[in-house]
Design an enzyme around this catalytic site. Structure first.
Site, PDB file in Angstrom:
ATOM      1  CD  GLU A  49      -1.352  -2.335   2.102  1.00  0.00           C
ATOM      2  OE1 GLU A  49      -2.144  -2.983   2.800  1.00  0.00           O
ATOM      3  OE2 GLU A  49      -0.124  -2.604   2.033  1.00  0.00           O
ATOM      4  CB  CYS A  81      -0.839  -0.145   5.501  1.00  0.00           C
ATOM      5  SG  CYS A  81       0.745  -0.905   5.078  1.00  0.00           S
ATOM      6  CG  ASP A 197      18.697 -38.504  -6.495  1.00  0.00           C
ATOM      7  OD1 ASP A 197      19.066 -39.553  -7.030  1.00  0.00           O
ATOM      8  OD2 ASP A 197      17.515 -38.269  -6.175  1.00  0.00           O
ATOM      9  CG  LEU A 201      18.061 -30.095  -2.463  1.00  0.00           C
ATOM     10  CD1 LEU A 201      17.900 -30.490  -1.009  1.00  0.00           C
ATOM     11  CD2 LEU A 201      16.890 -30.601  -3.294  1.00  0.00           C
ATOM     12  CB  SER A 301       7.256 -39.969   8.150  1.00  0.00           C
ATOM     13  OG  SER A 301       7.077 -39.542   9.482  1.00  0.00           O
TER      14      SER A 301
END
Length: 363
Positions: A49, A81, A197, A201, A301
């Protein structure tokens, strides 16, 4: 022009750097002309704003403001604001949704009305809520919004029997995942994913794939402290947190710390770091959104303990086969189909040759 829709498009630009504040967009219109616009800046900087008001200047007097969330009415890192809106002489304020923060929650709307400003509520409310779904959950519970993401073949495999998984989804899907990463506060994986792998990330920007300026926190669920000291998550830009089980040898904790990780000890449940406790810890750190990218044990999980809020699955038009090929979710599973977790609000989109299915975990 749909001014609220335009405000929403601005709000999306704030995803990835507004957290833990909501991503908000604001548009100021006078005599049918947009005279100011803005979106939430990083914490401690101006809200949407105020950015829009500064751009509009004197043209804000008598104008209408379209904002994707109710303006704040309390002093935090920045002044309220509502005070800025009142001082600028705005005549009408259109709000897509009420701020769920108990410190606001209707108070901003009431403050504007008390100053003689007309308010309107509900334009594109559903879209505004989805855009800030992580903020809405976090502000009510203190626990991050958890989104699971995986890519699988048409026969439900995430890797071949040898463990190869590059690449199941197509280039456009992978590019979209990098956008999702950029918008999240944290990325979580299990240690088996790190060992198998060795992913970075990281969030990458643009078609060239360079590292984005802002990187989400990388969280590795690693009960036994098995993360290799030369893992790529410890060598790329950004921070990595490794959640280990309590009682891990001090020498191993020290080695992981010296390799560049922040190591946090979490109690264990059924041989795995207690993910509920980990989520609460991350929430206390101001993490409001997490994208989980594997592995199957972590997903198992999360599903069993009903900790997933949203799921995105990329389905590639390939068949992998093989009894030893990997599935996206392990765990105990359910005994009857009727006990399976259902998704609501399901959306199906096509991304190049892949199909993206998304939905929310039914509670």
């Amino acid at each position: 022009m749909d001014y609220m829709q335009h405000a929403l498009s601005l709000a999306r630009l704030a995803l990835g750097h507004a957290s833990p504040n909501p991503a908000v967009g604001a548009v100021i219109v006078r005599d049918g002309v947009v005279v100011g616009e803005g979106y939430t800046q990083p914490p401690g900087s101006n809200h949407a704003e105020v950015v829009a008001l500064q751009q509009a200047g004197e043209k804000a007097r008598g104008a209408a403001m379209y904002v994707t969330m109710e303006p704040c009415c309390f002093e935090g890192r920045t002044p309220p604001c509502t005070e800025a809106i009142i001082a600028a002489g705005i005549a009408d304020v259109h709000m897509a949704m009420i701020d769920p923060n108990p410190r606001v929650s209707g108070g901003g709307k009431a403050a504007l009305e008390a100053a003689g400003i007309r308010t309107f509520l509900g334009e594109h409310e559903e879209e505004a809520r989805e855009l800030n779904e992580a903020y809405v959950k976090y502000i009510r519970t203190g626990i991050p919004f958890v989104m699971g993401k995986y890519a699988m073949s048409l026969d439900g495999k995430i890797a071949t029997k040898t463990g190869d998984s590059r690449w199941i989804s197509g280039e456009e899907s992978r590019r979209y995942v990098h956008l999702l990463r950029y918008q999240m506060d944290a990325i979580m994986v299990g240690v088996d994913t790190i060992i198998t792998d060795d992913p970075q990330l990281t969030a990458r920007a643009g078609r060239e794939g360079g590292q984005a300026e802002r990187q989400p926190l990388r969280v590795v669920v690693d009960s036994q402290g098995r993360t290799p000291l030369n893992a790529r998550v410890l060598q790329v830009p950004g921070k990595t947190l490794i959640a280990v089980g309590q009682g891990l040898a001090p020498a191993r904790i020290r080695a992981l710390s010296q390799a560049g990780a922040e190591v946090v000890e979490i109690t264990q449940k059924e041989g795995l770091v207690d993910l509920e406790e980990l989520l609460k810890f991350l929430g206390q750190r101001g993490i409001i959104s997490i994208m989980v990218e594997g592995g199957a044990g972590v997903f198992g999980s999360l599903f069993e303990h009903r900790l997933i809020d949203k799921l995105i699955a990329f389905i590639a038009p390939i068949i992998i086969g093989g009894e030893g090929a990997k599935n996206p979710v392990r765990g105990r599973g359910v005994e009857k189909v009727a006990q399976a977790m259902n998704l609501t609000g399901v959306k199906v989109e096509k991304i190049a040759n892949d199909i993206m299915v998304s939905g929310y975990a039914a509670r």
